[in-house]
Design an enzyme around this catalytic site. Structure first.
Site, PDB file in Angstrom:
ATOM      1  N   TRP A  85       0.777  -1.228   0.113  1.00 46.27           N
ATOM      2  CA  TRP A  85      -0.034  -0.152   0.024  1.00 46.27           C
ATOM      3  C   TRP A  85       0.899   1.087   0.084  1.00 46.27           C
ATOM      4  O   TRP A  85       1.973   1.301   0.825  1.00 46.27           O
ATOM      5  CB  TRP A  85      -0.687  -0.075   1.204  1.00 46.27           C
ATOM      6  CG  TRP A  85      -1.537   1.335   1.271  1.00 46.27           C
ATOM      7  CD1 TRP A  85      -2.625   1.651   0.370  1.00 46.27           C
ATOM      8  CD2 TRP A  85      -1.068   2.495   2.149  1.00 46.27           C
ATOM      9  NE1 TRP A  85      -3.051   3.167   0.631  1.00 46.27           N
ATOM     10  CE2 TRP A  85      -1.983   3.440   1.791  1.00 46.27           C
ATOM     11  CE3 TRP A  85      -0.079   2.845   3.313  1.00 46.27           C
ATOM     12  CZ2 TRP A  85      -2.092   4.901   2.295  1.00 46.27           C
ATOM     13  CZ3 TRP A  85      -0.162   3.938   3.757  1.00 46.27           C
ATOM     14  CH2 TRP A  85      -1.182   4.966   3.392  1.00 46.27           C
ATOM     15  N   GLU A  94      -3.001  -2.819  -2.345  1.00 51.51           N
ATOM     16  CA  GLU A  94      -4.096  -2.355  -1.810  1.00 51.51           C
ATOM     17  C   GLU A  94      -4.480  -0.844  -2.452  1.00 51.51           C
ATOM     18  O   GLU A  94      -3.719  -0.045  -2.087  1.00 51.51           O
ATOM     19  CB  GLU A  94      -3.666  -2.110  -0.421  1.00 51.51           C
ATOM     20  CG  GLU A  94      -4.878  -1.505   0.518  1.00 51.51           C
ATOM     21  CD  GLU A  94      -4.583  -1.550   2.004  1.00 51.51           C
ATOM     22  OE1 GLU A  94      -3.509  -1.891   2.303  1.00 51.51           O
ATOM     23  OE2 GLU A  94      -5.444  -0.925   2.832  1.00 51.51           O
ATOM     24  N   LYS A 145      -6.503   2.590  -2.921  1.00 50.97           N
ATOM     25  CA  LYS A 145      -7.384   3.700  -1.814  1.00 50.97           C
ATOM     26  C   LYS A 145      -8.121   4.816  -2.684  1.00 50.97           C
ATOM     27  O   LYS A 145      -7.625   5.318  -3.865  1.00 50.97           O
ATOM     28  CB  LYS A 145      -6.482   4.163  -0.973  1.00 50.97           C
ATOM     29  CG  LYS A 145      -6.721   5.106   0.142  1.00 50.97           C
ATOM     30  CD  LYS A 145      -5.695   5.096   1.162  1.00 50.97           C
ATOM     31  CE  LYS A 145      -6.262   6.363   2.159  1.00 50.97           C
ATOM     32  NZ  LYS A 145      -5.410   6.197   3.619  1.00 50.97           N
ATOM     33  N   ASP A 182      -9.451  -3.080   1.138  1.00 49.80           N
ATOM     34  CA  ASP A 182      -9.509  -2.415   2.428  1.00 49.80           C
ATOM     35  C   ASP A 182     -11.309  -1.677   2.368  1.00 49.80           C
ATOM     36  O   ASP A 182     -11.140  -0.833   1.668  1.00 49.80           O
ATOM     37  CB  ASP A 182      -8.471  -1.546   2.674  1.00 49.80           C
ATOM     38  CG  ASP A 182      -8.710  -0.986   4.010  1.00 49.80           C
ATOM     39  OD1 ASP A 182      -9.663  -0.140   4.370  1.00 49.80           O
ATOM     40  OD2 ASP A 182      -7.638  -0.913   4.909  1.00 49.80           O
ATOM     41  N   HIS A 197     -11.781   2.088   1.940  1.00 48.52           N
ATOM     42  CA  HIS A 197     -11.055   2.845   0.858  1.00 48.52           C
ATOM     43  C   HIS A 197     -12.006   3.037  -0.273  1.00 48.52           C
ATOM     44  O   HIS A 197     -11.383   3.140  -1.538  1.00 48.52           O
ATOM     45  CB  HIS A 197      -9.749   1.894   0.621  1.00 48.52           C
ATOM     46  CG  HIS A 197      -8.699   1.980   1.422  1.00 48.52           C
ATOM     47  ND1 HIS A 197      -7.401   1.597   1.355  1.00 48.52           N
ATOM     48  CD2 HIS A 197      -8.618   2.663   2.604  1.00 48.52           C
ATOM     49  CE1 HIS A 197      -6.805   1.721   2.294  1.00 48.52           C
ATOM     50  NE2 HIS A 197      -7.414   2.332   3.317  1.00 48.52           N
ATOM     51  N   HIS A 206      -8.428  -5.917   4.173  1.00 46.14           N
ATOM     52  CA  HIS A 206      -8.333  -5.487   5.340  1.00 46.14           C
ATOM     53  C   HIS A 206      -9.630  -4.987   5.935  1.00 46.14           C
ATOM     54  O   HIS A 206     -10.207  -4.046   5.382  1.00 46.14           O
ATOM     55  CB  HIS A 206      -7.512  -4.227   5.171  1.00 46.14           C
ATOM     56  CG  HIS A 206      -5.970  -4.197   5.074  1.00 46.14           C
ATOM     57  ND1 HIS A 206      -4.958  -3.227   4.928  1.00 46.14           N
ATOM     58  CD2 HIS A 206      -5.185  -5.310   5.565  1.00 46.14           C
ATOM     59  CE1 HIS A 206      -3.919  -3.863   5.083  1.00 46.14           C
ATOM     60  NE2 HIS A 206      -4.036  -5.054   5.473  1.00 46.14           N
ATOM     61  N   ASP A 208     -12.095   7.435   6.068  1.00 50.66           N
ATOM     62  CA  ASP A 208     -11.292   6.015   6.116  1.00 50.66           C
ATOM     63  C   ASP A 208     -10.784   6.329   7.435  1.00 50.66           C
ATOM     64  O   ASP A 208      -9.542   6.614   7.850  1.00 50.66           O
ATOM     65  CB  ASP A 208     -10.298   6.092   5.277  1.00 50.66           C
ATOM     66  CG  ASP A 208      -9.264   4.893   5.293  1.00 50.66           C
ATOM     67  OD1 ASP A 208      -9.696   3.847   5.894  1.00 50.66           O
ATOM     68  OD2 ASP A 208      -7.922   4.917   4.803  1.00 50.66           O
ATOM     69  N   ASP A 218     -10.528   4.497  10.369  1.00 49.41           N
ATOM     70  CA  ASP A 218      -9.915   3.013  10.772  1.00 49.41           C
ATOM     71  C   ASP A 218     -10.431   2.909  12.415  1.00 49.41           C
ATOM     72  O   ASP A 218      -9.660   2.735  13.116  1.00 49.41           O
ATOM     73  CB  ASP A 218      -8.408   3.125  10.872  1.00 49.41           C
ATOM     74  CG  ASP A 218      -7.966   2.839   9.370  1.00 49.41           C
ATOM     75  OD1 ASP A 218      -8.104   1.610   8.948  1.00 49.41           O
ATOM     76  OD2 ASP A 218      -7.565   3.842   8.551  1.00 49.41           O
ATOM     77  N   ASP A 235      -7.238  -4.134   9.994  1.00 50.67           N
ATOM     78  CA  ASP A 235      -6.708  -2.762   9.796  1.00 50.67           C
ATOM     79  C   ASP A 235      -7.428  -1.715  10.247  1.00 50.67           C
ATOM     80  O   ASP A 235      -8.243  -1.054   9.806  1.00 50.67           O
ATOM     81  CB  ASP A 235      -6.315  -2.376   8.339  1.00 50.67           C
ATOM     82  CG  ASP A 235      -5.452  -1.213   8.370  1.00 50.67           C
ATOM     83  OD1 ASP A 235      -4.907  -0.898   9.114  1.00 50.67           O
ATOM     84  OD2 ASP A 235      -5.497  -0.747   6.801  1.00 50.67           O
TER      85      ASP A 235
HETATM   86  C1  RNT Z   1      -3.760   2.825   4.741  1.00 51.88           C
HETATM   87  C2  RNT Z   1      -3.896   1.588   4.237  1.00 51.88           C
HETATM   88  C3  RNT Z   1      -2.660   0.627   5.018  1.00 51.88           C
HETATM   89  C4  RNT Z   1      -2.724   0.881   6.513  1.00 51.88           C
HETATM   90  C5  RNT Z   1      -1.693   0.251   7.051  1.00 51.88           C
HETATM   91  C6  RNT Z   1      -1.093   0.721   8.320  1.00 51.88           C
HETATM   92  O1  RNT Z   1      -5.087   3.628   4.224  1.00 51.88           O
HETATM   93  O2  RNT Z   1      -5.215   0.916   4.879  1.00 51.88           O
HETATM   94  O3  RNT Z   1      -3.314  -0.662   4.859  1.00 51.88           O
HETATM   95  O4  RNT Z   1      -3.675   1.259   7.194  1.00 51.88           O
HETATM   96  O5  RNT Z   1      -0.755  -0.456   6.163  1.00 51.88           O
HETATM   97 ZN    ZN Z   2      -5.447  -1.153   4.945  1.00 51.11          ZN
END
Ligand code: RNT
Ligand code: ZN
Length: 416
Positions: A183, A222, A224, A256, A259, A283, A291, A293, A323
């Protein structure tokens, strides 16, 4: 076996669900738990560098893990309260150096992860890996693999290459596969004049990184949609990486669920990718308005994600990783809640008579299907969950919190 479990089991069986088979499947499904919830994504390089790359931890709850020993202890404590099989997902920024030794990211070696391999062995964990393309001075103008500055681009290509070698080494040592997930934060804050050139450079960089055949490594990319400070454009978009993975056998598109545009859902993307790829890495996170998290909770979209994994018979094809990173609450509890939620969602999905429900769909018996979906929601799920936790040797209900509270008092609050 508790009476409650016995009676719940009967109720599920009356709906055509094989409860024992569900529990068996669940306990053999690994969840890859990210190490970075424990220390707010800071890593062990000891550089004091701020988190960059358009991702953000907020909050300053006391007790963050400050070093390798604390991080390991916290992770073990958290996982002792979660049922099921686990892996640990590492970032390159968690390399362990011998005293006095430190190398830059492009020079990282497999041996820098030997202590993690020992840790994994001692605790029966698999390992997954992530190159760290952020929080580093060589990220220039928010660019890494797509940078027009050859010095920057090649530095990060070397980092990617080393990370894949490290992954292959870990795979060999543990006699297991290691997922290696690329990523990058690359993007622009405002409307760019050229959206193609950075993507062509990224494509070239990926080709260089993935050139070496490495057994045991599951390569993923990955995507985004935006990052903080990269609101107008991200180089590694979904279309870019799906196309890349689709044209490069052995490379997979990692989804993810933080994203995508807010009305897009990863649950619907899973079966789309399953139609083309033998593996779909995830993720799992929880975005609140962006985003963000947040800690994964047992909510509708998580349940839908779990259903897509289970009813497509894809427990071995979808590689579940977590994640999230919340620094505003007890970090051990964050890990416990998030990972238990994932387990719960899988169990909930496993306790449904999918063959019958799929048949209803094929037969266009949509009214019956709706009834079925709704009735299943109120079956005594918690009794099965409790039983599962019990057989896994972890608390089924709120008692796990007492363990965390005690640990906070005895260990976390003594750190500062
Ligand atoms: C960031 C991505 C990535 C990170 C991690 C820490 O938007 O989701 O995966 O969160 O690698
Ligand atoms: Zn991620």
């Amino acid at each position: 076996m508790s009476e409650r479990y016995q009676s719940a089991k009967k109720l599920y069986e009356a709906w055509g669900v094989d409860v024992e088979a569900a529990l068996n499947a669940l306990k053999n499904t690994p969840i890859s738990v990210h190490c970075w919830q424990g220390d707010d994504v800071i890593g062990l390089e000891g550089s004091g560098r701020a988190l960059s790359g358009g991702i953000q931890t907020t909050g300053n709850y006391p007790g963050r893990a400050r070093n390798f020993e604390e991080l390991k202890a916290d992770f073990v404590k958290a996982m002792s309260l979660v049922p099921g099989k686990k892996r640990i997902s590492l970032h390159a920024s968690y390399a362990i150096f011998a005293p006095g030794e430190q190398v830059d990211r492009d020079q990282l070696q497999p041996r820098h992860f030997d202590p993690w391999i020992d840790f994994a062995r001692e605790n029966g964990l698999g390992i997954d890996f992530n190159p760290t393309f952020f929080s580093h001075p060589m990220v220039k103008d928010n660019l890494t693999l797509s940078s027009p500055d050859e010095e920057v681009r090649s530095f990060w290509v070397r980092h990617g290459i080393q990370c894949r070698r490290i992954s292959a080494y870990i795979a060999e040592k543990l006699n297991d596969h290691v997922l290696c997930n690329v990523w990058i934060p690359d993007g622009y804050k405002d409307v760019p004049a050229d959206r193609l050139s950075p993507r062509l450079r990224l494509k070239k960089s990926l080709d260089e990184i993935f050139a070496e055949k490495l057994p045991g490594v599951i390569d993923c990319v990955e995507s985004k949609v935006f990052g903080i400070g990269m609101e107008a454009y991200t180089v590694g978009s979904s279309e870019f990486y799906i196309s890349y993975a689709g044209t490069h056998p052995g490379v997979y598109d990692l989804l993810d669920n933080g994203h995508y545009h807010p009305t897009e859902v990863v649950s619907d993307k899973i079966p789309s990718l399953l139609a083309f790829f033998d593996k779909v890495p995830l993720h799992v996170t929880r975005g609140v308005r962006w985003d963000s998290d947040h800690v994964v909770l047992y909510e509708d979209e998580l349940k839908e994600i779990a259903k897509e994994i289970v009813r497509n018979d894809a427990l071995e094809r979808v590689l579940i990783g977590l994640d999230f990173f919340d620094a505003s609450i007890n970090r051990i509890a964050a890990w416990v809640v998030g990972t238990r939620s994932m387990e719960k969602a899988l169990l909930f999905a496993l306790l449904q008579p999918w063959d019958e429900m799929k048949k209803m769909q094929e037969d266009c018996r949509f009214t019956e299907l709706m009834m079925m979906n709704e009735e299943i929601k109120t079956l005594p799920f918690s009794d099965i969950w409790e039983h599962y936790c019990e057989t896994q040797g972890v608390p089924g209900g709120r008692e796990w919190y007492d363990v965390v509270a005690q640990y906070e008092k005895d260990v976390l609050l003594k750190r500062n």
